[in-house]
Design a protein around this motif. Structure first.
Motif, mmCIF file in Angstrom:
data_model
loop_
_atom_site.group_PDB
_atom_site.id
_atom_site.type_symbol
_atom_site.label_atom_id
_atom_site.label_comp_id
_atom_site.label_asym_id
_atom_site.label_seq_id
_atom_site.Cartn_x
_atom_site.Cartn_y
_atom_site.Cartn_z
ATOM 1 N N THR A 1 0.294 -1.175 -0.435
ATOM 2 C CA THR A 1 -0.061 -0.252 -0.002
ATOM 3 C C THR A 1 0.516 1.425 0.200
ATOM 4 O OG1 THR A 1 -1.465 -1.114 1.185
ATOM 5 C CG2 THR A 1 -1.836 1.376 1.068
ATOM 6 N N TYR A 2 1.834 1.319 0.532
ATOM 7 C CA TYR A 2 2.759 2.140 0.762
ATOM 8 C C TYR A 2 3.461 2.436 -0.903
ATOM 9 C CZ TYR A 2 7.273 5.124 2.168
ATOM 10 O OH TYR A 2 8.052 6.218 1.703
ATOM 11 N N GLU A 3 3.485 1.541 -1.649
ATOM 12 C CA GLU A 3 4.514 1.821 -2.630
ATOM 13 C C GLU A 3 3.018 2.945 -3.556
ATOM 14 O OE1 GLU A 3 7.557 -1.855 -3.507
ATOM 15 O OE2 GLU A 3 5.508 -2.581 -3.557
ATOM 16 N N ILE B 1 1.157 4.701 -2.799
ATOM 17 C CA ILE B 1 1.459 6.323 -1.712
ATOM 18 C C ILE B 1 3.004 6.875 -2.728
ATOM 19 C CG2 ILE B 1 2.053 7.760 -0.138
ATOM 20 C CD1 ILE B 1 0.412 5.599 1.459
ATOM 21 N N ALA C 1 10.965 2.111 1.183
ATOM 22 C CA ALA C 1 10.323 0.962 0.734
ATOM 23 C C ALA C 1 11.160 -0.083 0.423
ATOM 24 C CB ALA C 1 10.045 0.626 -0.806
ATOM 25 N N SER D 1 2.832 8.255 5.840
ATOM 26 C CA SER D 1 2.968 7.413 5.658
ATOM 27 C C SER D 1 4.446 6.101 6.392
ATOM 28 C CB SER D 1 2.695 7.058 3.979
ATOM 29 O OG SER D 1 1.224 7.541 3.938
ATOM 30 N N GLY D 2 5.450 5.895 4.863
ATOM 31 C CA GLY D 2 6.734 5.864 5.638
ATOM 32 C C GLY D 2 6.921 5.464 6.868
ATOM 33 N N SER E 1 4.001 5.528 9.982
ATOM 34 C CA SER E 1 3.461 4.332 9.408
ATOM 35 C C SER E 1 3.573 3.328 9.531
ATOM 36 C CB SER E 1 2.115 4.883 9.657
ATOM 37 O OG SER E 1 1.389 5.427 9.163
ATOM 38 N N LEU E 2 4.893 3.274 9.279
ATOM 39 C CA LEU E 2 5.414 1.330 8.122
ATOM 40 C C LEU E 2 6.200 1.047 9.279
ATOM 41 C CD1 LEU E 2 5.527 -0.441 6.410
ATOM 42 C CD2 LEU E 2 7.044 0.531 4.638
ATOM 43 N N ASP F 1 -1.769 0.745 11.467
ATOM 44 C CA ASP F 1 -1.383 1.270 10.588
ATOM 45 C C ASP F 1 -1.455 1.412 9.026
ATOM 46 O OD1 ASP F 1 1.020 2.411 12.468
ATOM 47 O OD2 ASP F 1 1.950 1.267 12.841
ATOM 48 N N LEU G 1 -2.037 3.711 6.467
ATOM 49 C CA LEU G 1 -2.361 3.529 4.306
ATOM 50 C C LEU G 1 -3.178 3.705 3.643
ATOM 51 C CD1 LEU G 1 0.362 1.429 6.094
ATOM 52 C CD2 LEU G 1 1.091 3.589 5.066
ATOM 53 N N THR H 1 -4.610 6.535 1.348
ATOM 54 C CA THR H 1 -3.869 6.090 -0.348
ATOM 55 C C THR H 1 -5.163 7.251 -1.003
ATOM 56 O OG1 THR H 1 -2.216 4.630 -0.430
ATOM 57 C CG2 THR H 1 -4.191 4.587 -1.840
#
Length: 275
Positions: free
Chosen positions: A59-61, A63, A80, A121-122, A125-126, A161, A165, A169
């Protein structure tokens, strides 16, 4: 090798230059509707922690793809790549105390509707879920957790988290691209549930921590599970992850040094037992 976003994201052409969504650095998710992401989180409750983190990274990808060509700081792509390494083994990451010393740990350096979204996000959250992802012995016991500062980690910390994300998005994507993301997300959820649902366990079995890595993290999950145009065979996960590790950019500042890795792995950047 330089880390790249998957083709299914770049081909979706979601990196529109017009930024027409609201963003407040002092209250980043004001007014967001979390109902859809809550539904997704509920659907994957039964899958392994590695599978959950896989979905978070994937999901981060999206973003990252939304802002491709708009944000020049490489740290967000480094996150990532390092995240995929950490979902294999947390020791690929630099220790948290080193991370906190860098400029990219400072929220005030990343504000606004692009850098602010990426940082929240990165980094926010991740990254935290990556550092706790291999507390395999006694999760709530300071004397046995691998990083004592994470003894306050809750078993469902991934949930909030992941919800952030997903909802972020949906908030930032161009309206006409939302359905593409949802179709991908729901397809990946079906795959994760199919291949990585954990067997039901005695609720009293792990009161004092998980007995081994598999019971805590689950089996390895290859990145390729996120590509819905490709058939996925979980028995090939180790081979696929070894291919990924062989191409990792070892100059990524979020990855531990070769010297540090040699104290943890028999052969760094190859799957195997901790030494």
């Amino acid at each position: 090798m330089v880390y790249r976003l998957p083709n299914y994201i770049t081909h979706a052409k979601i990196n529109k230059s017009i930024i027409n969504y609201s963003w407040d650095d002092s209250d980043v998710d004001a007014g967001w509707d979390y109902s859809y992401s809550e539904k997704i989180a509920t659907q994957i409750e039964s899958v392994s922690l590695r599978a959950k983190i896989c979905l978070m990274i994937g999901t981060y990808e999206w973003i990252l793809g939304r802002f491709q060509g708009m944000e020049q700081d490489p740290i967000f792509m480094y996150i990532a790549e390092a995240a995929w390494c950490a979902n294999i083994n947390k020791f690929y990451l630099i220790p948290q105390y080193e991370l906190d010393e860098h400029d990219y740990a400072e929220r005030s350096n990343y504000l606004g509707p692009i850098a602010g979204v990426l940082w929240c996000s990165g980094y926010s959250s991740l990254m935290g879920d990556l550092y706790v992802s291999d507390n395999t012995i006694h999760v709530d016991d300071d004397s046995t957790t691998l990083y004592e500062e994470y003894d306050d980690y809750y078993l469902d910390s991934w949930r909030e988290d992941l919800k952030f994300l997903i909802t972020a998005t949906l908030h930032i994507l161009p309206t006409e691209k939302v359905s593409i993301f949802k179709q991908w997300l729901e397809g990946v959820v079906q795959r994760l549930v199919k291949f990585y649902t954990l067997p039901e366990q005695d609720p009293f079995a792990n009161l004092f921590g998980n007995k081994d890595e598999k019971s805590w993290l689950g089996d390895y999950v290859a990145i390729e599970i996120l590509n819905l145009k490709r058939e996925y065979d979980p028995t090939e996960a180790s081979q696929l992850l070894n291919q990924f590790l062989s191409q990792v950019n070892r100059n990524n500042p979020l990855l531990a040094s070769e010297q540090a890795l040699k104290t943890k792995f028999a052969i760094p950047y190859q799957l195997g037992e901790l030494s």
